[in-house]
Write a protein that holds these residues in place. Structure first.
Motif, short mmCIF file in Angstrom:
data_model
loop_
_atom_site.label_atom_id
_atom_site.label_comp_id
_atom_site.label_asym_id
_atom_site.label_seq_id
_atom_site.Cartn_x
_atom_site.Cartn_y
_atom_site.Cartn_z
N ASP A 81 5.96 -48.30 32.79
CA ASP A 81 6.32 -48.68 34.15
C ASP A 81 5.56 -49.93 34.60
O ASP A 81 6.15 -50.84 35.20
CB ASP A 81 6.03 -47.54 35.14
CG ASP A 81 6.98 -46.36 34.99
OD1 ASP A 81 8.02 -46.50 34.31
OD2 ASP A 81 6.66 -45.29 35.54
N ALA A 82 4.27 -49.98 34.31
CA ALA A 82 3.46 -51.13 34.71
C ALA A 82 3.94 -52.40 34.00
O ALA A 82 3.99 -53.48 34.62
CB ALA A 82 1.98 -50.87 34.41
N LEU A 83 4.29 -52.28 32.73
CA LEU A 83 4.81 -53.44 32.00
C LEU A 83 6.12 -53.93 32.61
O LEU A 83 6.31 -55.13 32.82
CB LEU A 83 5.01 -53.09 30.52
CG LEU A 83 3.74 -52.94 29.69
CD1 LEU A 83 4.05 -52.28 28.36
CD2 LEU A 83 3.07 -54.29 29.48
N ILE A 84 7.02 -53.00 32.91
CA ILE A 84 8.30 -53.36 33.51
C ILE A 84 8.09 -54.04 34.86
O ILE A 84 8.66 -55.10 35.14
CB ILE A 84 9.21 -52.12 33.66
CG1 ILE A 84 9.67 -51.66 32.27
CG2 ILE A 84 10.40 -52.41 34.55
CD1 ILE A 84 10.30 -50.27 32.26
N LEU A 85 7.25 -53.44 35.70
CA LEU A 85 7.02 -53.99 37.04
C LEU A 85 6.33 -55.36 37.01
O LEU A 85 6.46 -56.14 37.94
CB LEU A 85 6.20 -53.01 37.88
CG LEU A 85 6.95 -51.73 38.26
CD1 LEU A 85 5.99 -50.71 38.88
CD2 LEU A 85 8.11 -52.04 39.20
N SER A 86 5.60 -55.64 35.93
CA SER A 86 4.93 -56.94 35.82
C SER A 86 5.75 -57.95 35.02
O SER A 86 5.32 -59.08 34.82
CB SER A 86 3.54 -56.77 35.19
OG SER A 86 3.67 -56.28 33.87
N GLY A 87 6.93 -57.53 34.58
CA GLY A 87 7.81 -58.45 33.86
C GLY A 87 7.46 -58.65 32.40
O GLY A 87 7.87 -59.64 31.80
N CYS A 88 6.73 -57.71 31.83
CA CYS A 88 6.33 -57.83 30.43
C CYS A 88 7.23 -56.97 29.55
O CYS A 88 7.33 -55.77 29.76
CB CYS A 88 4.88 -57.37 30.25
SG CYS A 88 3.68 -58.40 31.09
N PRO A 89 7.86 -57.56 28.54
CA PRO A 89 8.72 -56.79 27.65
C PRO A 89 7.95 -55.89 26.68
O PRO A 89 8.51 -54.94 26.14
CB PRO A 89 9.52 -57.84 26.90
CG PRO A 89 8.68 -59.08 26.95
CD PRO A 89 7.91 -59.00 28.24
N ASP A 90 6.67 -56.18 26.47
CA ASP A 90 5.86 -55.39 25.54
C ASP A 90 4.38 -55.60 25.86
O ASP A 90 4.03 -56.52 26.61
CB ASP A 90 6.15 -55.79 24.08
CG ASP A 90 5.98 -57.28 23.85
OD1 ASP A 90 4.94 -57.84 24.24
OD2 ASP A 90 6.90 -57.90 23.30
N PRO A 91 3.51 -54.74 25.31
CA PRO A 91 2.08 -54.87 25.62
C PRO A 91 1.47 -56.23 25.25
O PRO A 91 0.63 -56.74 25.97
CB PRO A 91 1.44 -53.74 24.82
CG PRO A 91 2.52 -52.72 24.69
CD PRO A 91 3.78 -53.52 24.54
N ALA A 92 1.93 -56.83 24.17
CA ALA A 92 1.36 -58.12 23.75
C ALA A 92 1.59 -59.20 24.80
O ALA A 92 0.76 -60.09 24.98
CB ALA A 92 1.95 -58.54 22.41
#
Length: 149
Positions: free
Chosen positions: A127-138
């Motif tokens: 959820d945090a990745l999606i909300l910050s616009g990141c497709p993946d942890p890297a």
């Protein structure tokens, strides 16, 4: 008393992954990397060692810069949820270690509790990745973050 020479001695005698926990100073991180460790763990041991020890997240960026990818940098201290993982990644960590939350889950619910806690953490991180616009942890490394208020 242990010394940096002991760490070098240990590195010469084993090929198992060698991690050094308790790093709060970039100079110590460099010494550990020079000794051949696989990772340094940025940690203030839950703040129990010295009342005035810095927050681990506050020294993380300088440790990451100092080791310059010669070893992995992990954060251990204060990771309670997915946003904490995202913040650590944004500050340059290669990963995080979990202590108390996983122990609490294990104590409360055994294996099922630990599995549920890890599943919840993974969902929070997604959820945090999606909300910050990141497709993946890297991709979290490109984020900007602030430490503190």
């Amino acid at each position: 008393a242990l010394s940096w020479a002991d760490l070098e001695w240990l590195r010469e005698r084993t090929r198992v992954p060698l991690l050094v926990k308790g790093i709060l100073d970039a100079r110590d991180a460099v010494r550990a990397a020079d000794a051949g460790v696989d990772a340094v763990v940025v940690s203030n041991h839950g703040g129990r060692q010295l009342d005035a020890a810095p927050a681990s997240a506050s020294v993380l960026p300088e440790v990451v810069e100092a080791v310059d990818e010669r070893c992995a940098v992990l954060l251990d201290s204060g990771v309670r949820g997915g946003v904490d993982v995202l913040r650590a990644l944004a500050l340059g960590a290669d990963g995080v270690l979990l202590g108390r939350p996983l122990l609490w889950a294990l104590a409360a619910g055994g294996r099922a509790g630990a599995e549920a806690a890890l599943a919840l953490l993974a969902a929070e991180l997604r959820d945090a990745l999606i909300l910050s616009g990141c497709p993946d942890p890297a991709s979290a490394r490109r984020l900007r973050t602030r430490i503190g208020g």
